[in-house]
Design a protein around this motif. Structure first.
Motif, PDB file in Angstrom:
ATOM      1  N   GLY A 139      11.061  25.019  26.650  1.00 16.94           N
ATOM      2  CA  GLY A 139      11.448  24.084  27.698  1.00 16.94           C
ATOM      3  C   GLY A 139      11.145  24.526  29.112  1.00 16.94           C
ATOM      4  N   TRP A 140      10.593  25.719  29.298  1.00 15.61           N
ATOM      5  CA  TRP A 140      10.291  26.193  30.653  1.00 15.61           C
ATOM      6  C   TRP A 140       9.002  25.551  31.154  1.00 15.61           C
ATOM      7  CZ3 TRP A 140      11.622  31.503  32.931  1.00 15.61           C
ATOM      8  CH2 TRP A 140      12.944  31.837  32.628  1.00 15.61           C
ATOM      9  N   LYS A 141       9.101  24.802  32.242  1.00 12.48           N
ATOM     10  CA  LYS A 141       7.891  24.260  32.849  1.00 12.48           C
ATOM     11  C   LYS A 141       7.100  25.387  33.503  1.00 12.48           C
ATOM     12  CE  LYS A 141       9.565  19.558  33.658  1.00 12.48           C
ATOM     13  NZ  LYS A 141       8.552  18.909  32.816  1.00 12.48           N
ATOM     14  N   HIS A 142       5.780  25.252  33.463  1.00  7.83           N
ATOM     15  CA  HIS A 142       4.934  26.296  34.029  1.00  7.83           C
ATOM     16  C   HIS A 142       3.554  25.726  34.350  1.00  7.83           C
ATOM     17  CE1 HIS A 142       4.451  26.302  29.638  1.00  7.83           C
ATOM     18  NE2 HIS A 142       3.205  26.683  29.840  1.00  7.83           N
ATOM     19  N   GLU A 143       2.874  26.400  35.241  1.00 11.59           N
ATOM     20  CA  GLU A 143       1.467  26.097  35.519  1.00 11.59           C
ATOM     21  C   GLU A 143       0.705  27.411  35.543  1.00 11.59           C
ATOM     22  OE1 GLU A 143       0.750  24.514  39.486  1.00 11.59           O
ATOM     23  OE2 GLU A 143       2.778  25.106  40.070  1.00 11.59           O
ATOM     24  N   VAL A 144      -0.591  27.330  35.247  1.00  5.24           N
ATOM     25  CA  VAL A 144      -1.389  28.547  35.083  1.00  5.24           C
ATOM     26  C   VAL A 144      -2.724  28.393  35.803  1.00  5.24           C
ATOM     27  CG1 VAL A 144      -2.334  30.206  33.428  1.00  5.24           C
ATOM     28  CG2 VAL A 144      -0.369  28.788  32.776  1.00  5.24           C
ATOM     29  N   VAL A 145      -3.136  29.449  36.493  1.00  4.80           N
ATOM     30  CA  VAL A 145      -4.438  29.484  37.157  1.00  4.80           C
ATOM     31  C   VAL A 145      -5.177  30.730  36.673  1.00  4.80           C
ATOM     32  CG1 VAL A 145      -5.677  29.612  39.346  1.00  4.80           C
ATOM     33  CG2 VAL A 145      -3.534  28.331  39.210  1.00  4.80           C
ATOM     34  N   ASN A 146      -6.423  30.568  36.264  1.00  2.00           N
ATOM     35  CA  ASN A 146      -7.255  31.711  35.894  1.00  2.00           C
ATOM     36  C   ASN A 146      -7.853  32.306  37.166  1.00  2.00           C
ATOM     37  OD1 ASN A 146      -6.951  31.500  33.035  1.00  2.00           O
ATOM     38  ND2 ASN A 146      -8.380  29.789  33.036  1.00  2.00           N
ATOM     39  N   LEU A 147      -7.438  33.518  37.510  1.00  2.00           N
ATOM     40  CA  LEU A 147      -7.925  34.165  38.734  1.00  2.00           C
ATOM     41  C   LEU A 147      -9.335  34.689  38.569  1.00  2.00           C
ATOM     42  CD1 LEU A 147      -4.678  36.089  39.747  1.00  2.00           C
ATOM     43  CD2 LEU A 147      -5.440  33.808  40.470  1.00  2.00           C
ATOM     44  N   HIS A 148      -9.730  34.939  37.324  1.00  4.02           N
ATOM     45  CA  HIS A 148     -11.102  35.300  36.968  1.00  4.02           C
ATOM     46  C   HIS A 148     -11.435  34.558  35.676  1.00  4.02           C
ATOM     47  CE1 HIS A 148     -10.980  38.516  39.958  1.00  4.02           C
ATOM     48  NE2 HIS A 148      -9.808  38.874  39.456  1.00  4.02           N
ATOM     49  N   GLU A 149     -12.679  34.604  35.258  1.00  2.25           N
ATOM     50  CA  GLU A 149     -13.022  34.011  33.961  1.00  2.25           C
ATOM     51  C   GLU A 149     -12.145  34.670  32.890  1.00  2.25           C
ATOM     52  OE1 GLU A 149     -16.839  33.095  31.030  1.00  2.25           O
ATOM     53  OE2 GLU A 149     -17.081  34.424  32.759  1.00  2.25           O
ATOM     54  N   THR A 150     -11.514  33.855  32.075  1.00  5.10           N
ATOM     55  CA  THR A 150     -10.484  34.357  31.174  1.00  5.10           C
ATOM     56  C   THR A 150     -10.637  33.774  29.776  1.00  5.10           C
ATOM     57  OG1 THR A 150      -8.921  34.549  33.020  1.00  5.10           O
ATOM     58  CG2 THR A 150      -7.989  34.579  30.800  1.00  5.10           C
ATOM     59  N   LEU A 151     -10.490  34.646  28.793  1.00  8.52           N
ATOM     60  CA  LEU A 151     -10.423  34.241  27.390  1.00  8.52           C
ATOM     61  C   LEU A 151      -9.073  34.682  26.860  1.00  8.52           C
ATOM     62  CD1 LEU A 151     -12.117  33.112  24.929  1.00  8.52           C
ATOM     63  CD2 LEU A 151     -12.590  35.497  24.370  1.00  8.52           C
ATOM     64  N   SER A 152      -8.303  33.735  26.303  1.00  7.14           N
ATOM     65  CA  SER A 152      -6.953  34.078  25.851  1.00  7.14           C
ATOM     66  C   SER A 152      -6.647  33.447  24.501  1.00  7.14           C
ATOM     67  CB  SER A 152      -5.909  33.622  26.882  1.00  7.14           C
ATOM     68  OG  SER A 152      -5.929  32.215  27.019  1.00  7.14           O
ATOM     69  N   ILE A 153      -5.712  34.074  23.783  1.00  8.99           N
ATOM     70  CA  ILE A 153      -5.190  33.556  22.513  1.00  8.99           C
ATOM     71  C   ILE A 153      -3.792  33.020  22.790  1.00  8.99           C
ATOM     72  CG2 ILE A 153      -4.451  34.175  20.176  1.00  8.99           C
ATOM     73  CD1 ILE A 153      -6.571  36.464  20.361  1.00  8.99           C
ATOM     74  N   ASN A 154      -3.532  31.797  22.321  1.00 14.46           N
ATOM     75  CA  ASN A 154      -2.264  31.141  22.626  1.00 14.46           C
ATOM     76  C   ASN A 154      -1.677  30.523  21.364  1.00 14.46           C
ATOM     77  OD1 ASN A 154      -2.442  30.913  25.891  1.00 14.46           O
ATOM     78  ND2 ASN A 154      -4.449  30.597  24.960  1.00 14.46           N
ATOM     79  N   HIS A 155      -0.422  30.791  21.102  1.00 21.00           N
ATOM     80  CA  HIS A 155       0.285  30.192  19.971  1.00 21.00           C
ATOM     81  C   HIS A 155       1.515  29.459  20.464  1.00 21.00           C
ATOM     82  CE1 HIS A 155      -1.124  32.514  16.145  1.00 21.00           C
ATOM     83  NE2 HIS A 155      -2.112  32.410  17.009  1.00 21.00           N
ATOM     84  N   ASN A 156       1.723  28.255  19.957  1.00 18.68           N
ATOM     85  CA  ASN A 156       3.039  27.616  20.019  1.00 18.68           C
ATOM     86  C   ASN A 156       3.725  27.902  18.693  1.00 18.68           C
ATOM     87  OD1 ASN A 156       1.112  25.470  21.654  1.00 18.68           O
ATOM     88  ND2 ASN A 156       3.105  25.784  22.606  1.00 18.68           N
ATOM     89  N   TRP A 157       5.019  28.234  18.759  1.00 19.86           N
ATOM     90  CA  TRP A 157       5.708  28.499  17.505  1.00 19.86           C
ATOM     91  C   TRP A 157       7.178  28.157  17.623  1.00 19.86           C
ATOM     92  CZ3 TRP A 157       6.461  32.408  20.874  1.00 19.86           C
ATOM     93  CH2 TRP A 157       7.484  33.331  20.653  1.00 19.86           C
ATOM     94  N   VAL A 158       7.774  27.905  16.452  1.00 20.40           N
ATOM     95  CA  VAL A 158       9.168  27.464  16.372  1.00 20.40           C
ATOM     96  C   VAL A 158       9.906  28.373  15.411  1.00 20.40           C
ATOM     97  CG1 VAL A 158      10.674  25.618  15.519  1.00 20.40           C
ATOM     98  CG2 VAL A 158       8.679  25.053  16.930  1.00 20.40           C
ATOM     99  N   THR A 159      11.106  28.779  15.785  1.00 20.97           N
ATOM    100  CA  THR A 159      11.957  29.556  14.897  1.00 20.97           C
ATOM    101  C   THR A 159      13.197  28.735  14.546  1.00 20.97           C
ATOM    102  OG1 THR A 159      13.327  30.574  16.614  1.00 20.97           O
ATOM    103  CG2 THR A 159      11.213  31.640  16.101  1.00 20.97           C
ATOM    104  N   ALA A 160      13.996  29.253  13.634  1.00 18.60           N
ATOM    105  CA  ALA A 160      15.237  28.562  13.260  1.00 18.60           C
ATOM    106  C   ALA A 160      16.154  28.388  14.465  1.00 18.60           C
ATOM    107  CB  ALA A 160      15.956  29.344  12.154  1.00 18.60           C
ATOM    108  N   VAL A 161      16.071  29.296  15.410  1.00 18.09           N
ATOM    109  CA  VAL A 161      16.939  29.252  16.590  1.00 18.09           C
ATOM    110  C   VAL A 161      16.611  28.062  17.497  1.00 18.09           C
ATOM    111  CG1 VAL A 161      17.606  30.506  18.681  1.00 18.09           C
ATOM    112  CG2 VAL A 161      17.300  31.738  16.539  1.00 18.09           C
ATOM    113  N   SER A 162      15.351  27.645  17.511  1.00 14.26           N
ATOM    114  CA  SER A 162      14.937  26.593  18.452  1.00 14.26           C
ATOM    115  C   SER A 162      14.797  25.221  17.800  1.00 14.26           C
ATOM    116  CB  SER A 162      13.599  26.986  19.101  1.00 14.26           C
ATOM    117  OG  SER A 162      12.573  27.101  18.132  1.00 14.26           O
ATOM    118  N   LEU A 163      15.192  25.070  16.543  1.00 12.03           N
ATOM    119  CA  LEU A 163      15.023  23.787  15.857  1.00 12.03           C
ATOM    120  C   LEU A 163      15.819  22.661  16.512  1.00 12.03           C
ATOM    121  CD1 LEU A 163      15.045  24.855  12.100  1.00 12.03           C
ATOM    122  CD2 LEU A 163      13.146  23.808  13.344  1.00 12.03           C
TER     123      LEU A 163
END
Length: 310
Positions: A139-163
């Protein structure tokens, strides 16, 4: 290849940014089709152990062709605007190469009615460098800027705590869909259309959400059953093993609570669409529209078992 592009703005104009590239899934599929048996199972990367308890991707990888595992690739100054992640999920992002600037707006502080500049005093920045991982709370709103050319791995995931937070997100989408459906004059009992629209909007329909939780509950019951069958072993557990056992019980309790919450929503809560109409969740109709009359009763029996057992 399941690739999406988004356009970011900077002082030099519009910049294209590659996102939602399912590279891990592509590699897994190609290994199954073309590679030798000895190469199967080799992954592009391994998920850090602290992010392994993941109901969402386990469900999607088991029952669908999709997942929430992405690679992002953006040039310098490419960016994503303020948003919170899909389904109120957690997310983590690892920089393979490059540097990002994250601006976070914690939930109690961000006001959607204010301009971005007005929210600046309620935010904080994080600079993420190569080899570093950023965790984004639900639920945290955020914005992101790549300060240099960037390659990243990103996962969204859900646990029992956040159901419960996921369910809140689904209910909000249901309200928005009902407002649209009311304008279009779609039959109030057309549950299949409602489930299809919900899945298109947020990635999960109500039926899939219930199945995802039931799969997690059955797996936890299996794990706990093994522990119960050897009480002496439980008594002699090391601290780390004992922690694992209690974590299984804790996750099970959370999943059962949310199943009960969904069932209570069907009985007790009307979805107010700010119009002259009120709609119930129509849980039975939704499940039957997705699973058919032959298989829907099985899911109902499992739900009732969960309710009676705990």
């Amino acid at each position: 290849l399941n690739i999406s592009w988004i356009s970011g703005k900077s002082s030099v104009g519009s910049i294209m940014y590659l996102k939602d590239w399912h590279l891990q899934r592509i590699i897994e599929n190609r290994q199954q089709e073309y590679e030798k048996d000895s190469d199967k199972g080799k992954l592009l990367y391994n998920v850090p152990s602290i992010f392994m308890r993941d109901l969402l991707n386990h469900f999607f990888l088991s029952f669908t062709d999709g997942d929430y595992r992405f690679v992002y690739w953006g040039p310098k100054y490419s960016s994503t605007s303020i948003h919170s992640d899909v389904l109120n999920s957690f997310s983590w992002s690892y920089n393979v190469v490059g540097e990002k600037k994250w601006i976070f707006y914690p939930p109690p502080l961000f006001d959607d009615n204010k301009h971005n500049d007005d929210n600046s005093c309620n935010s904080f920045e994080v600079i993420q460098k190569t080899g570093e991982t950023v965790f984004v709370p639900s639920g945290w709103k955020h914005e992101v800027v790549n300060l240099h050319e960037t390659l990243s791995i990103n996962h969204n995931w859900v646990t029992a705590v956040s159901l419960d937070l996921v369910w809140n997100c689904i209910l909000l989408e249901i309200c928005a869909i009902e407002q649209e459906i009311n304008k279009w004059g779609i039959d109030a009992n057309d549950c299949e259309t409602r489930e299809n629209m919900l899945r298109g909007c947020c990635g999960l329909d109500v039926t899939s959400f219930l199945i995802m939780m039931l799969c997690g509950i059955l797996q936890n019951m299996k794990n706990i059953g093994f522990l119960r069958n050897d009480n002496q072993k439980m008594m002699k557990m090391e601290t780390s093993q004992s922690y694992y056992a209690w974590e299984e019980y804790f996750d099970l309790a959370n999943m059962v609570n949310v199943v009960n919450l969904v069932m209570q929503s069907d009985r007790e809560i009307d979805i107010n669409t700010n119009s002259s109409h009120h709609y119930t969740l129509q849980l039975n109709g939704r499940i039957e529209s997705m699973l058919g009359k032959d298989f829907a009763p099985t899911l109902w029996k499992l739900l009732q078992f969960v309710q009676k057992r705990w």
